[in-house]
Scaffold this motif. Sequence first.
Motif, PDB file in Angstrom:
ATOM      1  N   ILE A 171       0.838  -1.198   0.000  1.00 29.15           N
ATOM      2  CA  ILE A 171       0.000   0.000   0.000  1.00 29.15           C
ATOM      3  C   ILE A 171       0.873   1.248   0.000  1.00 29.15           C
ATOM      4  CG2 ILE A 171      -1.688   1.343   1.313  1.00 29.15           C
ATOM      5  CD1 ILE A 171      -2.758  -1.378   2.381  1.00 29.15           C
ATOM      6  N   LYS A 172       1.919   1.231   0.820  1.00 24.89           N
ATOM      7  CA  LYS A 172       2.825   2.376   0.900  1.00 24.89           C
ATOM      8  C   LYS A 172       3.480   2.651  -0.450  1.00 24.89           C
ATOM      9  CE  LYS A 172       6.747   4.106   3.551  1.00 24.89           C
ATOM     10  NZ  LYS A 172       7.699   3.836   4.619  1.00 24.89           N
ATOM     11  N   ALA A 201       3.838   5.894  -5.355  1.00 30.60           N
ATOM     12  CA  ALA A 201       3.835   5.951  -6.821  1.00 30.60           C
ATOM     13  C   ALA A 201       2.753   6.901  -7.327  1.00 30.60           C
ATOM     14  CB  ALA A 201       3.627   4.559  -7.398  1.00 30.60           C
ATOM     15  N   ALA A 202       1.655   7.003  -6.562  1.00 30.70           N
ATOM     16  CA  ALA A 202       0.565   7.902  -6.938  1.00 30.70           C
ATOM     17  C   ALA A 202       0.782   9.309  -6.399  1.00 30.70           C
ATOM     18  CB  ALA A 202      -0.760   7.350  -6.421  1.00 30.70           C
ATOM     19  N   GLY A 203       1.865   9.498  -5.630  1.00 30.52           N
ATOM     20  CA  GLY A 203       2.163  10.812  -5.076  1.00 30.52           C
ATOM     21  C   GLY A 203       1.239  11.205  -3.932  1.00 30.52           C
ATOM     22  N   SER A 252      -0.250  10.290   0.304  1.00 29.79           N
ATOM     23  CA  SER A 252       0.017   9.643   1.581  1.00 29.79           C
ATOM     24  C   SER A 252      -0.764   8.335   1.604  1.00 29.79           C
ATOM     25  CB  SER A 252      -0.447  10.532   2.740  1.00 29.79           C
ATOM     26  OG  SER A 252      -1.851  10.634   2.757  1.00 29.79           O
ATOM     27  N   MET A 253      -0.400   7.452   2.501  1.00 26.22           N
ATOM     28  CA  MET A 253      -1.136   6.194   2.622  1.00 26.22           C
ATOM     29  C   MET A 253      -2.593   6.467   3.000  1.00 26.22           C
ATOM     30  SD  MET A 253       1.546   3.404   4.247  1.00 26.22           S
ATOM     31  CE  MET A 253       0.278   2.699   5.211  1.00 26.22           C
ATOM     32  N   THR A 254      -2.812   7.416   3.896  1.00 27.50           N
ATOM     33  CA  THR A 254      -4.176   7.721   4.324  1.00 27.50           C
ATOM     34  C   THR A 254      -5.021   8.219   3.164  1.00 27.50           C
ATOM     35  OG1 THR A 254      -3.452   8.231   6.573  1.00 27.50           O
ATOM     36  CG2 THR A 254      -5.579   9.134   5.882  1.00 27.50           C
ATOM     37  N   SER A 255      -4.502   9.166   2.394  1.00 26.43           N
ATOM     38  CA  SER A 255      -5.297   9.692   1.283  1.00 26.43           C
ATOM     39  C   SER A 255      -5.497   8.629   0.202  1.00 26.43           C
ATOM     40  CB  SER A 255      -4.674  10.956   0.692  1.00 26.43           C
ATOM     41  OG  SER A 255      -3.427  10.680   0.120  1.00 26.43           O
ATOM     42  N   TYR A 256      -4.515   7.778  -0.001  1.00 30.75           N
ATOM     43  CA  TYR A 256      -4.638   6.695  -0.985  1.00 30.75           C
ATOM     44  C   TYR A 256      -5.740   5.718  -0.573  1.00 30.75           C
ATOM     45  CZ  TYR A 256      -3.159   3.040  -4.245  1.00 30.75           C
ATOM     46  OH  TYR A 256      -3.121   2.113  -5.248  1.00 30.75           O
ATOM     47  N   ILE A 257      -5.736   5.337   0.709  1.00 35.65           N
ATOM     48  CA  ILE A 257      -6.752   4.410   1.213  1.00 35.65           C
ATOM     49  C   ILE A 257      -8.128   5.066   1.179  1.00 35.65           C
ATOM     50  CG2 ILE A 257      -7.564   3.187   3.273  1.00 35.65           C
ATOM     51  CD1 ILE A 257      -4.529   2.701   3.907  1.00 35.65           C
ATOM     52  N   MET A 258      -8.216   6.334   1.602  1.00 37.67           N
ATOM     53  CA  MET A 258      -9.506   7.028   1.596  1.00 37.67           C
ATOM     54  C   MET A 258     -10.065   7.157   0.179  1.00 37.67           C
ATOM     55  SD  MET A 258     -10.705   7.560   4.525  1.00 37.67           S
ATOM     56  CE  MET A 258     -12.049   8.562   3.938  1.00 37.67           C
ATOM     57  N   GLU A 259      -9.204   7.422  -0.789  1.00 33.18           N
ATOM     58  CA  GLU A 259      -9.653   7.508  -2.179  1.00 33.18           C
ATOM     59  C   GLU A 259     -10.237   6.175  -2.631  1.00 33.18           C
ATOM     60  OE1 GLU A 259      -7.142   7.725  -6.099  1.00 33.18           O
ATOM     61  OE2 GLU A 259      -7.251   9.713  -5.196  1.00 33.18           O
ATOM     62  N   ALA A 260      -9.580   5.074  -2.276  1.00 32.42           N
ATOM     63  CA  ALA A 260     -10.066   3.746  -2.647  1.00 32.42           C
ATOM     64  C   ALA A 260     -11.406   3.447  -1.977  1.00 32.42           C
ATOM     65  CB  ALA A 260      -9.035   2.686  -2.277  1.00 32.42           C
TER      66      ALA A 260
END
Length: 60
Positions: free
Chosen positions: A34-35, A40-42, A44-52
């Motif tokens: 996940i990290k 790679a998407a630029g 944070s882990m939190t924003s990446y998870i929240m987007e998903a």
Amino acid sequence: MGWIENKLARTREYNKENYEQIVMRVPKGVKEKIKAAAEAAGKSMTSYIMEAVEEKIGRG
């Protein structure tokens, strides 16, 4: 109490009033995946998870 302590207290109070916390446990190795994907998407882990999550529940 100094200004730093006041700022921290205000931040804690704001967070308590406006946010909820979710604790998530994942199998070993998943966190690194996940990290890496978030980096790679630029994001944070939190924003990446929240987007998903938002995409999955139909808000994205």
